[in-house]
Design a protein around this motif. Structure first.
Motif, PDB file in Angstrom:
ATOM      1  N   ASP A 174      34.816  35.260  52.463  1.00 17.12           N
ATOM      2  CA  ASP A 174      33.644  36.152  52.509  1.00 17.12           C
ATOM      3  C   ASP A 174      32.531  35.679  51.560  1.00 17.12           C
ATOM      4  O   ASP A 174      31.595  36.449  51.278  1.00 17.12           O
ATOM      5  CB  ASP A 174      34.058  37.584  52.154  1.00 17.12           C
ATOM      6  CG  ASP A 174      34.880  38.225  53.271  1.00 17.12           C
ATOM      7  OD1 ASP A 174      34.529  38.006  54.448  1.00 17.12           O
ATOM      8  OD2 ASP A 174      35.860  38.917  52.969  1.00 17.12           O
ATOM      9  N   GLN A 175      32.646  34.440  51.082  1.00 17.66           N
ATOM     10  CA  GLN A 175      31.598  33.843  50.241  1.00 17.66           C
ATOM     11  C   GLN A 175      31.406  34.573  48.905  1.00 17.66           C
ATOM     12  O   GLN A 175      30.320  34.570  48.332  1.00 17.66           O
ATOM     13  CB  GLN A 175      30.255  33.747  50.983  1.00 17.66           C
ATOM     14  CG  GLN A 175      30.340  33.032  52.326  1.00 17.66           C
ATOM     15  CD  GLN A 175      31.001  31.657  52.182  1.00 17.66           C
ATOM     16  OE1 GLN A 175      30.620  30.860  51.324  1.00 17.66           O
ATOM     17  NE2 GLN A 175      32.006  31.386  52.993  1.00 17.66           N
ATOM     18  N   VAL A 176      32.477  35.211  48.420  1.00 17.73           N
ATOM     19  CA  VAL A 176      32.427  35.823  47.092  1.00 17.73           C
ATOM     20  C   VAL A 176      33.140  34.873  46.139  1.00 17.73           C
ATOM     21  O   VAL A 176      34.291  34.500  46.370  1.00 17.73           O
ATOM     22  CB  VAL A 176      33.111  37.212  47.079  1.00 17.73           C
ATOM     23  CG1 VAL A 176      33.068  37.817  45.671  1.00 17.73           C
ATOM     24  CG2 VAL A 176      32.430  38.142  48.082  1.00 17.73           C
ATOM     25  N   ARG A 177      32.434  34.437  45.091  1.00 16.92           N
ATOM     26  CA  ARG A 177      33.012  33.499  44.122  1.00 16.92           C
ATOM     27  C   ARG A 177      33.612  34.275  42.946  1.00 16.92           C
ATOM     28  O   ARG A 177      33.062  35.295  42.511  1.00 16.92           O
ATOM     29  CB  ARG A 177      31.942  32.540  43.605  1.00 16.92           C
ATOM     30  CG  ARG A 177      31.336  31.685  44.704  1.00 16.92           C
ATOM     31  CD  ARG A 177      30.417  30.611  44.136  1.00 16.92           C
ATOM     32  NE  ARG A 177      29.292  31.133  43.413  1.00 16.92           N
ATOM     33  CZ  ARG A 177      29.145  31.074  42.091  1.00 16.92           C
ATOM     34  NH1 ARG A 177      30.080  30.519  41.336  1.00 16.92           N
ATOM     35  NH2 ARG A 177      28.085  31.570  41.504  1.00 16.92           N
ATOM     36  N   VAL A 178      34.744  33.770  42.453  1.00 17.15           N
ATOM     37  CA  VAL A 178      35.451  34.447  41.361  1.00 17.15           C
ATOM     38  C   VAL A 178      35.860  33.405  40.339  1.00 17.15           C
ATOM     39  O   VAL A 178      36.605  32.469  40.660  1.00 17.15           O
ATOM     40  CB  VAL A 178      36.711  35.187  41.878  1.00 17.15           C
ATOM     41  CG1 VAL A 178      37.303  36.061  40.778  1.00 17.15           C
ATOM     42  CG2 VAL A 178      36.398  36.020  43.109  1.00 17.15           C
ATOM     43  N   ASN A 179      35.374  33.542  39.119  1.00 18.69           N
ATOM     44  CA  ASN A 179      35.696  32.577  38.072  1.00 18.69           C
ATOM     45  C   ASN A 179      36.013  33.291  36.770  1.00 18.69           C
ATOM     46  O   ASN A 179      35.808  34.503  36.639  1.00 18.69           O
ATOM     47  CB  ASN A 179      34.515  31.619  37.860  1.00 18.69           C
ATOM     48  CG  ASN A 179      34.311  30.705  39.055  1.00 18.69           C
ATOM     49  OD1 ASN A 179      35.155  29.881  39.372  1.00 18.69           O
ATOM     50  ND2 ASN A 179      33.188  30.877  39.755  1.00 18.69           N
ATOM     51  N   GLN A 180      36.516  32.493  35.816  1.00 18.12           N
ATOM     52  CA  GLN A 180      36.905  33.023  34.516  1.00 18.12           C
ATOM     53  C   GLN A 180      36.262  32.173  33.419  1.00 18.12           C
ATOM     54  O   GLN A 180      36.316  30.942  33.477  1.00 18.12           O
ATOM     55  CB  GLN A 180      38.426  32.950  34.389  1.00 18.12           C
ATOM     56  CG  GLN A 180      38.938  33.252  33.007  1.00 18.12           C
ATOM     57  CD  GLN A 180      40.461  33.170  32.907  1.00 18.12           C
ATOM     58  OE1 GLN A 180      41.067  33.801  32.069  1.00 18.12           O
ATOM     59  NE2 GLN A 180      41.090  32.392  33.766  1.00 18.12           N
ATOM     60  N   LEU A 181      35.668  32.824  32.433  1.00 16.91           N
ATOM     61  CA  LEU A 181      35.163  32.095  31.268  1.00 16.91           C
ATOM     62  C   LEU A 181      35.957  32.522  30.045  1.00 16.91           C
ATOM     63  O   LEU A 181      36.095  33.716  29.772  1.00 16.91           O
ATOM     64  CB  LEU A 181      33.667  32.370  31.063  1.00 16.91           C
ATOM     65  CG  LEU A 181      33.041  31.561  29.925  1.00 16.91           C
ATOM     66  CD1 LEU A 181      31.665  31.041  30.316  1.00 16.91           C
ATOM     67  CD2 LEU A 181      32.961  32.378  28.638  1.00 16.91           C
ATOM     68  N   MET A 182      36.507  31.519  29.348  1.00 12.38           N
ATOM     69  CA  MET A 182      37.287  31.794  28.140  1.00 12.38           C
ATOM     70  C   MET A 182      36.427  31.460  26.928  1.00 12.38           C
ATOM     71  O   MET A 182      36.212  30.265  26.650  1.00 12.38           O
ATOM     72  CB  MET A 182      38.542  30.914  28.098  1.00 12.38           C
ATOM     73  CG  MET A 182      39.453  31.090  29.287  1.00 12.38           C
ATOM     74  SD  MET A 182      41.012  30.181  29.133  1.00 12.38           S
ATOM     75  CE  MET A 182      40.446  28.501  29.049  1.00 12.38           C
TER      76      MET A 182
END
Ligand code: NAD
Length: 259
Positions: A174-182
């Motif tokens: 669905d073109q939703v991006r999911v990322n994590q910043l530490m």
């Protein structure tokens, strides 16, 4: 030609934004032309943040409360859409595992995990329907490299790391991006409190603990929250459109592993 992040006109929600990394992120997104909804418990602090940028809208809310379920619907009612969510929270107490009570484990779940899942879920439904959006989880380098006394944060955040990868798989179509910043060691109120706690626990001085923390960082200094906010702004921007399911450390090189 300047790198245009394409954030102009986007609607962003930043949790725990009255100080530190959340505050710096809200100001950065606002400076890039986004409409920014900021969330925190203290109205005066939120108003102070809003006074430094255009189009910043405070919402006074305890993220550990059940009212967090109303947050995304409230943003959608006020601003019509939601493009970006920065899933930031306060950090829990730092202490040895044997000293952490079950009440503190329950409290850490309510502060670090429950609001993040609640907001991510509501935002994901909206974003998936629109076929666009970006969720960014703010966790900690302790997720990847736990340190003594970090049981509450390292444990719950490891769960969030798994969720980031899982959501990138489920929401990618669905073109939703999911990322994590530490974030690594960053000069915020939280870090000041941690350094005095370490001095007390170790029977040393604040200066000695500060020197020790800096010595463990290859770049030889703490991050400024604004530096972390720069990386966050990039990751949620149109310039990072092919980046999803990733974990990025902004830690001055502190994590010593290859991957
Ligand atoms: P900070 O203490 O400066 O800011 C956290 C903000 O969250 C504060 O404004 C606080 O009032 C707010 N907050 C706390 N509980 C809340 C609640 N229940 N409802 C609403 N708002 C609440 O902290 P920071 O250094 O900016 O850290 C942000 C996140 O990054 C934290 O989760 C922290 O664990 C993580 N982190 C920070 C560092 C660091 O060195 N500063 C390192 C690694 C990870």
């Amino acid at each position: 030609m300047a790198l245009d992040l394409g954030l102009e006109g986007k609607v962003a929600l930043v949790l725990a934004a009255s100080s530190g990394i959340g505050r710096a992120t809200a100001l950065r997104l606002s400076a890039e032309g986004a409409t920014v909804v900021i969330v925190g418990r203290n109205e005066a602090k939120l108003q102070e943040v809003a006074s430094h940028g255009a189009n910043i809208h405070p919402v006074v809310l305890d993220l550990a409360s059940d009212a967090v379920a109303d947050l995304v619907p409230q943003v959608l009612a006020a601003h019509g859409t939601l493009d970006i969510v920065i899933l930031n929270t306060g950090g829990p107490t730092i202490q040895p595992f044997v000293d952490a009570t079950i009440d503190q484990w329950d409290g850490a779940y309510r502060m670090l995990f429950r609001p993040v899942v609640t907001v991510a879920r509501a935002a994901a439904v909206h974003m998936a329907a629109r076929k666009t959006g970006s969720l960014l989880f703010i966790t900690s380098t302790w997720t990847k490299q736990p340190a003594p006394n970090s049981c509450l944060t390292a444990t719950f955040r490891a769960g969030l790391s798994a969720l980031v990868k899982l959501l990138s798989l489920e929401l990618g179509p669905d073109q939703v991006r999911v990322n994590q910043l530490m974030p690594g060691t960053t000069a915020t109120d939280r870090m000041e409190t941690q350094i005095s706690g370490r001095a007390e626990r170790n029977g040393t001085s604040i200066e000695a603990e500060f020197e020790k923390s800096v010595a463990a960082i290859p770049l030889g200094r703490w991050a400024r929250p604004e530096e972390t906010a720069d990386a966050i702004a990039f990751l949620v921007s149109d310039r990072a459109q092919y980046i999803t399911g990733q974990t990025i450390a902004v830690d001055g090189g502190s994590i010593k592993t290859v991957f």
